[in-house]
Design a protein around this motif. Structure first.
Motif, PDB file in Angstrom:
ATOM      1  N   MET A   1       0.847  -1.163   0.000  1.00  0.00           N
ATOM      2  CA  MET A   1       0.000   0.000   0.000  1.00  0.00           C
ATOM      3  C   MET A   1       0.894   1.226   0.000  1.00  0.00           C
ATOM      4  N   ILE A   2       0.467   2.256  -0.671  1.00  0.00           N
ATOM      5  CA  ILE A   2       1.272   3.465  -0.821  1.00  0.00           C
ATOM      6  C   ILE A   2       0.512   4.662  -0.259  1.00  0.00           C
ATOM      7  N   ASN A   3       1.224   5.511   0.464  1.00  0.00           N
ATOM      8  CA  ASN A   3       0.667   6.764   0.943  1.00  0.00           C
ATOM      9  C   ASN A   3       0.512   7.677  -0.278  1.00  0.00           C
ATOM     10  N   TYR A   4      -0.716   8.004  -0.637  1.00  0.00           N
ATOM     11  CA  TYR A   4      -0.951   8.791  -1.847  1.00  0.00           C
ATOM     12  C   TYR A   4      -0.407  10.208  -1.750  1.00  0.00           C
ATOM     13  N   GLN A   5      -0.166  10.711  -0.551  1.00  0.00           N
ATOM     14  CA  GLN A   5       0.317  12.077  -0.397  1.00  0.00           C
ATOM     15  C   GLN A   5       1.811  12.217  -0.674  1.00  0.00           C
ATOM     16  N   ASN A   6       2.601  11.195  -0.286  1.00  0.00           N
ATOM     17  CA  ASN A   6       4.048  11.317  -0.487  1.00  0.00           C
ATOM     18  C   ASN A   6       4.656  10.185  -1.300  1.00  0.00           C
ATOM     19  N   GLY A   7       3.857   9.202  -1.700  1.00  0.00           N
ATOM     20  CA  GLY A   7       4.344   8.118  -2.528  1.00  0.00           C
ATOM     21  C   GLY A   7       5.150   7.053  -1.800  1.00  0.00           C
ATOM     22  N   GLN A   8       5.223   7.130  -0.485  1.00  0.00           N
ATOM     23  CA  GLN A   8       5.981   6.159   0.299  1.00  0.00           C
ATOM     24  C   GLN A   8       5.179   4.869   0.491  1.00  0.00           C
ATOM     25  N   ILE A   9       5.886   3.737   0.478  1.00  0.00           N
ATOM     26  CA  ILE A   9       5.246   2.448   0.741  1.00  0.00           C
ATOM     27  C   ILE A   9       4.943   2.339   2.225  1.00  0.00           C
ATOM     28  N   VAL A  10       3.685   2.050   2.563  1.00  0.00           N
ATOM     29  CA  VAL A  10       3.250   1.918   3.948  1.00  0.00           C
ATOM     30  C   VAL A  10       3.256   0.449   4.359  1.00  0.00           C
ATOM     31  N   HIS A  11       2.704  -0.408   3.524  1.00  0.00           N
ATOM     32  CA  HIS A  11       2.657  -1.858   3.753  1.00  0.00           C
ATOM     33  C   HIS A  11       2.940  -2.552   2.430  1.00  0.00           C
ATOM     34  N   SER A  12       3.499  -3.716   2.507  1.00  0.00           N
ATOM     35  CA  SER A  12       3.609  -4.560   1.318  1.00  0.00           C
ATOM     36  C   SER A  12       3.244  -5.982   1.709  1.00  0.00           C
ATOM     37  N   PHE A  13       2.714  -6.711   0.749  1.00  0.00           N
ATOM     38  CA  PHE A  13       2.316  -8.092   0.964  1.00  0.00           C
ATOM     39  C   PHE A  13       3.143  -8.953   0.021  1.00  0.00           C
ATOM     40  N   ASP A  14       3.927  -9.861   0.570  1.00  0.00           N
ATOM     41  CA  ASP A  14       4.777 -10.718  -0.244  1.00  0.00           C
ATOM     42  C   ASP A  14       3.956 -11.811  -0.908  1.00  0.00           C
ATOM     43  N   ASN A  15       4.019 -11.854  -2.224  1.00  0.00           N
ATOM     44  CA  ASN A  15       3.375 -12.908  -3.016  1.00  0.00           C
ATOM     45  C   ASN A  15       1.911 -13.148  -2.654  1.00  0.00           C
ATOM     46  N   PRO A  16       1.067 -12.130  -2.752  1.00  0.00           N
ATOM     47  CA  PRO A  16      -0.340 -12.337  -2.412  1.00  0.00           C
ATOM     48  C   PRO A  16      -1.056 -13.267  -3.404  1.00  0.00           C
ATOM     49  N   HIS A  17      -0.557 -13.329  -4.637  1.00  0.00           N
ATOM     50  CA  HIS A  17      -1.142 -14.193  -5.675  1.00  0.00           C
ATOM     51  C   HIS A  17      -0.017 -14.840  -6.472  1.00  0.00           C
ATOM     52  N   SER A  18      -0.340 -15.925  -7.160  1.00  0.00           N
ATOM     53  CA  SER A  18       0.665 -16.605  -7.975  1.00  0.00           C
ATOM     54  C   SER A  18       0.748 -16.021  -9.384  1.00  0.00           C
ATOM     55  N   ASP A  19      -0.074 -15.013  -9.663  1.00  0.00           N
ATOM     56  CA  ASP A  19      -0.085 -14.357 -10.968  1.00  0.00           C
ATOM     57  C   ASP A  19      -0.407 -12.879 -10.734  1.00  0.00           C
ATOM     58  N   THR A  20      -0.701 -12.152 -11.764  1.00  0.00           N
ATOM     59  CA  THR A  20      -0.961 -10.714 -11.701  1.00  0.00           C
ATOM     60  C   THR A  20      -2.117 -10.384 -10.768  1.00  0.00           C
ATOM     61  N   VAL A  21      -1.934  -9.346  -9.937  1.00  0.00           N
ATOM     62  CA  VAL A  21      -3.010  -8.822  -9.087  1.00  0.00           C
ATOM     63  C   VAL A  21      -3.750  -7.777  -9.910  1.00  0.00           C
ATOM     64  N   PHE A  22      -5.073  -7.954 -10.047  1.00  0.00           N
ATOM     65  CA  PHE A  22      -5.871  -7.045 -10.866  1.00  0.00           C
ATOM     66  C   PHE A  22      -6.501  -5.906 -10.076  1.00  0.00           C
ATOM     67  N   ASP A  23      -6.904  -6.153  -8.839  1.00  0.00           N
ATOM     68  CA  ASP A  23      -7.637  -5.125  -8.106  1.00  0.00           C
ATOM     69  C   ASP A  23      -7.467  -5.342  -6.607  1.00  0.00           C
ATOM     70  N   VAL A  24      -7.611  -4.263  -5.843  1.00  0.00           N
ATOM     71  CA  VAL A  24      -7.604  -4.327  -4.379  1.00  0.00           C
ATOM     72  C   VAL A  24      -8.706  -3.419  -3.851  1.00  0.00           C
ATOM     73  N   ALA A  25      -9.245  -3.761  -2.679  1.00  0.00           N
ATOM     74  CA  ALA A  25     -10.276  -2.929  -2.056  1.00  0.00           C
ATOM     75  C   ALA A  25     -10.215  -3.124  -0.545  1.00  0.00           C
ATOM     76  N   PHE A  26     -10.369  -2.031   0.182  1.00  0.00           N
ATOM     77  CA  PHE A  26     -10.400  -2.079   1.642  1.00  0.00           C
ATOM     78  C   PHE A  26     -11.825  -2.291   2.135  1.00  0.00           C
ATOM     79  N   SER A  27     -11.943  -2.956   3.290  1.00  0.00           N
ATOM     80  CA  SER A  27     -13.240  -3.041   3.958  1.00  0.00           C
ATOM     81  C   SER A  27     -13.600  -1.640   4.432  1.00  0.00           C
ATOM     82  N   GLN A  28     -14.858  -1.417   4.776  1.00  0.00           N
ATOM     83  CA  GLN A  28     -15.296  -0.080   5.183  1.00  0.00           C
ATOM     84  C   GLN A  28     -14.533   0.444   6.390  1.00  0.00           C
TER      85      GLN A  28
END
Length: 71
Positions: A1-28
């Motif tokens: 995840m990236i902070n949209y204000q400064n472009g810094q990486i906040v979190h990363s997830f190692d290998n969430p899928h075995s192929d291309t990730v198409f979309d992400v969405a947060f719970s409310q």
């Protein structure tokens, strides 16, 4: 995840899928992250701990799982 204000990486997830990730969405409440990918899985992760919580599979269309929506 990236902070949209400064472009810094906040979190990363190692290998969430075995192929291309198409979309992400947060719970409310922002506690979970849903991802969709070309590997035909939709996966849910805990944002605070970065732990994998659950996978949903079974999609057979050539597009795989193209999108997710928070809820």
């Amino acid at each position: 995840m990236i902070n949209y204000q400064n472009g810094q990486i906040v979190h990363s997830f190692d290998n969430p899928h075995s192929d291309t990730v198409f979309d992400v969405a947060f719970s409310q409440d922002g506690s979970r992250l849903a991802t969709s990918g070309a590997d035909r899985f939709m996966k849910v992760f805990d944002v605070a701990t970065k732990e994998f919580q659950r996978a949903f599979e079974g999609h057979t269309h050539h597009c795989a799982v193209c999108s997710v929506a928070g809820g």
